[in-house]
Design an enzyme around this catalytic site. Structure first.
Site, PDB file in Angstrom:
ATOM      1  N   LYS A 118      42.133  42.425  29.534  1.00  0.00           N
ATOM      2  CA  LYS A 118      41.063  42.202  28.550  1.00  0.00           C
ATOM      3  C   LYS A 118      41.294  42.962  27.252  1.00  0.00           C
ATOM      4  O   LYS A 118      40.961  42.493  26.172  1.00  0.00           O
ATOM      5  CB  LYS A 118      39.701  42.603  29.147  1.00  0.00           C
ATOM      6  CG  LYS A 118      39.209  41.624  30.192  1.00  0.00           C
ATOM      7  CD  LYS A 118      37.827  41.987  30.687  1.00  0.00           C
ATOM      8  CE  LYS A 118      37.323  40.972  31.691  1.00  0.00           C
ATOM      9  NZ  LYS A 118      36.015  41.286  32.234  1.00  0.00           N
ATOM     10  N   LYS A 201      43.378  29.378  35.613  1.00  0.00           N
ATOM     11  CA  LYS A 201      42.068  29.448  36.254  1.00  0.00           C
ATOM     12  C   LYS A 201      41.043  28.668  35.422  1.00  0.00           C
ATOM     13  O   LYS A 201      41.084  28.696  34.189  1.00  0.00           O
ATOM     14  CB  LYS A 201      41.665  30.921  36.354  1.00  0.00           C
ATOM     15  CG  LYS A 201      40.474  31.184  37.241  1.00  0.00           C
ATOM     16  CD  LYS A 201      40.222  32.677  37.367  1.00  0.00           C
ATOM     17  CE  LYS A 201      38.896  32.950  38.048  1.00  0.00           C
ATOM     18  NZ  LYS A 201      38.530  34.351  38.035  1.00  0.00           N
ATOM     19  N   LYS A 204      35.203  29.432  31.477  1.00  0.00           N
ATOM     20  CA  LYS A 204      34.215  29.020  30.476  1.00  0.00           C
ATOM     21  C   LYS A 204      34.721  29.289  29.058  1.00  0.00           C
ATOM     22  O   LYS A 204      34.169  28.780  28.098  1.00  0.00           O
ATOM     23  CB  LYS A 204      32.884  29.726  30.721  1.00  0.00           C
ATOM     24  CG  LYS A 204      32.976  31.240  30.746  1.00  0.00           C
ATOM     25  CD  LYS A 204      31.747  31.831  31.435  1.00  0.00           C
ATOM     26  CE  LYS A 204      31.949  33.312  31.709  1.00  0.00           C
ATOM     27  NZ  LYS A 204      31.039  33.840  32.691  1.00  0.00           N
TER      28      LYS A 204
END
Length: 338
Positions: A118, A201, A204
């Site tokens: 991240k 994966k 969203k």
């Protein structure tokens, strides 16, 4: 160490950072629902404190928290069977999180692969919360003395850290106070992949809406996305080995198996030899039958946000009956004067 007996209790949570997908449903929520009917107390959480480790628009965060609660309830998580909360309404999470900040070691945190993913190359500019949030995640779990946590593969490392923190706390203070929590990882589609690229994966954050099924999608949108899902030209195999090096085929078969509560082997015995022109309509019909009622119920719940707020407030009151005594005892063990 004594063999302390802990109440079998499940805790798990999802970040309300917007847009529940089929991946969340099959990888987590569906399992949350089934665990309500097993021999566990179940606590399910919208982890809004975790969400703000990266900037969130306040109005969007409030909306997303309610929408996630609606998704939980519409999927079958019953506020009568489970404690349903948003994390910030139960202050013991953050209070125990501070204690665990002081138990966890910097080296442990630095090894967390999700932080590296991240933060990327920009580690100097991310929030301290993003670095330290696995200690808060440990507190989320252990403030309930949770014995089991259903997790996706991507959270397994954080649960190992939770176990390390519990063991170090118990060792440092000479107690057997926190359980060594067990991960629960199971099911055919714990990792649901993109409908446009079977090697990624389902997310969203993918710019293409066609890459995912949103839990707010209606029946037409669900069917259309499955019809247009990327595939290869070959027929489906009759055995699992035939899915190797066919990521899109494997993903669609996994989704079918998970929605229909079958093993992949059983699905392939039924559909082996079929072309995707035959299989996709079967998958679309199954997905619509399972998912469209959830999106309809979510929309109904979102029309009455005050009722969602009442459910979460009631859940917080129930949660604190568990968390307040556990935090109080933790403080006493550590030597805090109360």
């Amino acid at each position: 160490m004594s063999d302390t007996k802990f109440t079998p209790r499940v805790f798990s949570g999802i970040q309300p950072s917007g847009g529940l997908t089929l991946g969340n449903y099959l990888g987590a929520i569906k399992r949350f629902v089934s665990m309500q009917d097993e021999d566990f107390e179940t606590v399910y959480c919208m982890v809004d404190l975790h969400a703000i480790t990266v900037w969130q628009d306040p109005k969007a965060l409030a909306h997303n928290t309610r929408e996630l609660a609606a998704g939980f309830i519409a999927s079958g998580i019953s506020p009568e069977k489970s404690i349903l909360i948003n994390q910030s309404q139960v202050p013991e999470h953050a209070q125990l999180g501070w204690i665990f900040n002081c138990v966890a070691r910097m080296g442990w945190m630095g090894r967390m692969t999700q932080f590296k993913d991240k933060a990327g190359k920009n580690t100097e500019n991310v929030s301290l919360g993003l670095f330290g949030y696995p200690a808060l995640m440990a507190a989320d779990i252990l403030v309930y003395h949770a014995t089991h946590v259903p997790v996706g593969e991507d959270q397994k490392q954080h649960l190992e850290l939770t176990r390390d923190i519990a063991a170090k706390f118990n060792h440092d203070y000479g107690v057997d106070f926190f359980p060594i929590t067990e991960p629960v990882i199971e099911g055919a589609a714990t990792r649901v992949m993109s409908l446009r690229d079977g090697s990624k994966k389902m997310s969203k954050s993918d710019p293409s809406d066609a890459s995912r099924i949103n839990m707010t999608d209606d029946a037409d949108a669900i069917a259309k996305k499955i019809r247009k899902a990327k595939t290869d030209p070959d027929a489906l195999p009759s055995e699992v080995e035939g899915l190797e090096d066919r990521p899109e085929a494997r993903n669609l078969v996994n989704i079918y198996a998970a929605l229909n509560e079958q093993s992949v082997e059983d699905v392939l015995r039924e559909v082996g030899g079929q072309q995707f022109g035959t299989f996709k309509p079967l998958l679309a019909e199954l997905a619509v039958s399972k998912l469209a009622p959830i999106s309809t119920e979510m929309a109904r719940l979102m029309d009455d946000p005050a009722e969602i707020d009442r459910i979460l407030a009631r859940g917080a009151a129930q949660a604190r009956e568990i968390t307040a005594p556990i935090l109080r005892k933790t403080y006493e063990i550590v030597g805090m004067v109360s």
